[in-house]
Design an enzyme around this catalytic site. Structure first.
Site, PDB file in Angstrom:
ATOM      1  N   LYS A  37       1.287  -1.256   0.158  1.00  0.00           N
ATOM      2  CA  LYS A  37       0.011  -0.262   0.592  1.00  0.00           C
ATOM      3  C   LYS A  37       0.594   1.522  -0.437  1.00  0.00           C
ATOM      4  O   LYS A  37       0.867   2.335  -0.822  1.00  0.00           O
ATOM      5  CB  LYS A  37      -0.857  -0.110   0.839  1.00  0.00           C
ATOM      6  N   LYS A  60      -5.647 -19.225   3.721  1.00  0.00           N
ATOM      7  CA  LYS A  60      -6.047 -20.459   3.804  1.00  0.00           C
ATOM      8  C   LYS A  60      -6.491 -21.091   5.185  1.00  0.00           C
ATOM      9  O   LYS A  60      -5.932 -20.224   6.210  1.00  0.00           O
ATOM     10  CB  LYS A  60      -4.525 -21.534   3.590  1.00  0.00           C
ATOM     11  N   ASP A  87       2.634 -21.626   2.089  1.00  0.00           N
ATOM     12  CA  ASP A  87       1.705 -20.957   1.871  1.00  0.00           C
ATOM     13  C   ASP A  87       0.525 -20.685   1.896  1.00  0.00           C
ATOM     14  O   ASP A  87      -0.184 -20.442   1.149  1.00  0.00           O
ATOM     15  CB  ASP A  87       1.327 -20.743  -0.438  1.00  0.00           C
ATOM     16  N   HIS A 135       6.175 -16.052  -8.318  1.00  0.00           N
ATOM     17  CA  HIS A 135       5.861 -15.908  -6.702  1.00  0.00           C
ATOM     18  C   HIS A 135       7.479 -15.460  -6.369  1.00  0.00           C
ATOM     19  O   HIS A 135       8.465 -16.612  -6.356  1.00  0.00           O
ATOM     20  CB  HIS A 135       5.789 -17.590  -6.973  1.00  0.00           C
ATOM     21  N   GLU A 154       3.857 -15.760   1.226  1.00  0.00           N
ATOM     22  CA  GLU A 154       3.562 -16.277  -0.821  1.00  0.00           C
ATOM     23  C   GLU A 154       2.740 -15.345  -1.649  1.00  0.00           C
ATOM     24  O   GLU A 154       2.039 -14.504  -1.205  1.00  0.00           O
ATOM     25  CB  GLU A 154       3.080 -17.407  -0.888  1.00  0.00           C
ATOM     26  N   HIS A 170      -8.545 -21.843 -13.094  1.00  0.00           N
ATOM     27  CA  HIS A 170      -9.371 -22.729 -11.579  1.00  0.00           C
ATOM     28  C   HIS A 170     -10.322 -22.535 -11.687  1.00  0.00           C
ATOM     29  O   HIS A 170     -10.838 -23.799 -11.134  1.00  0.00           O
ATOM     30  CB  HIS A 170      -8.815 -20.849 -10.636  1.00  0.00           C
TER      31      HIS A 170
END
Length: 246
Positions: A37, A60, A87, A135, A154, A170
């Site tokens: 930011k 996650k 991740d 990545h 990640e 996806h």
């Protein structure tokens, strides 16, 4: 090792441990989000061009972490989760052009409190299905009330076209665990190549426009210099002062 709870107290204790585990990743994610930011605001205020289009972060769930740990054949403790699943906290940065990806990557890696663990360049070396992205796996310090702990985040950096392709890929194959027909894999790869062609074309247009703008700026400076150097022109003193300030 995480033991199966047999009492209400054990359930509550396990729940609290899970919350504490995810909380540290949440804080690490906020640290990285703040850094990005700051870069965004700096470009908006001080530069003509902002390379960061938008960002998206995710954490996650414990269910997702446990399933991935099981697939990888890891242990069952929270320490195993931290060591095996790198991740758990992730943030995606979408840029306008391919050159922006490497520019943002360099800026983040140059920050002293971010330790780069690995860099995977799927742009120069795409995955077999055509996936392209850069990545970064970084460690960020999280300062808690009683200790400091380094947590992994990640960072995926990609262009709008790359993000468009990855999002649709996806959705098409989400939770499809059977073998994908070869024809579909080939079509998917062609779509990825088409998206990359668009990226390279827009990159070239961007570079050409930058050169044109720089040329015009140089011509403007030459015109002003001509006015100063040409003694035959009678330029009012107040106009000279105004020009000299630009």
């Amino acid at each position: 090792m995480i033991e199966h709870p047999n009492t209400i107290e054990q359930v509550r204790a396990l729940q609290k441990e899970m919350q504490r585990f995810l909380m540290k990743y949440k804080f690490a994610l906020k640290e990285v989000e703040t850094k990005i930011k700051i870069l965004q605001e700096e470009f908006q205020l001080l530069h003509d061009y902002n390379p960061i289009e938008h960002t998206k972060s995710r954490l996650k769930s414990m269910e997702s972490i446990a399933k991935k740990l099981l697939r990888k054949g890891g242990g069952s403790s929270f320490a195993d989760m931290k060591d095996t699943i790198r991740d758990i906290a992730g943030i995606r940065i979408t840029c306008s052009f391919i050159s922006d990806i490497y520019r943002i990557s360099e800026m983040l890696q140059s920050q002293n409190d971010l330790k780069t663990i690995s860099v995977k360049d799927y742009i120069k070396n795409p995955k077999p299905n055509g996936y392209k992205s850069l990545h970064l796996l970084v460690e960020v310090p999280v300062f808690l009330s009683d200790h400091e702990e380094s947590m992994c985040v990640e960072i995926q950096i990609r262009t709008i076209a790359m993000d468009f392709w990855a999002s649709l890929e996806h959705k098409i194959f989400y939770k499809y665990y059977k073998t994908v027909p070869e024809r579909l894999i080939e079509d998917l790869k062609k779509a990825a190549d088409t998206a990359y062609e668009l990226d390279t074309t827009m990159e070239q247009l961007h570079l050409e426009m930058q050169e044109i703008k720089q040329s015009h700026e140089s011509d403007s400076k030459d015109d002003i210099q001509f006015l100063f150097d040409n003694e035959r022109l009678k330029i009012p003193e107040n106009l000279l002062n105004l020009l000299s300030k630009k």
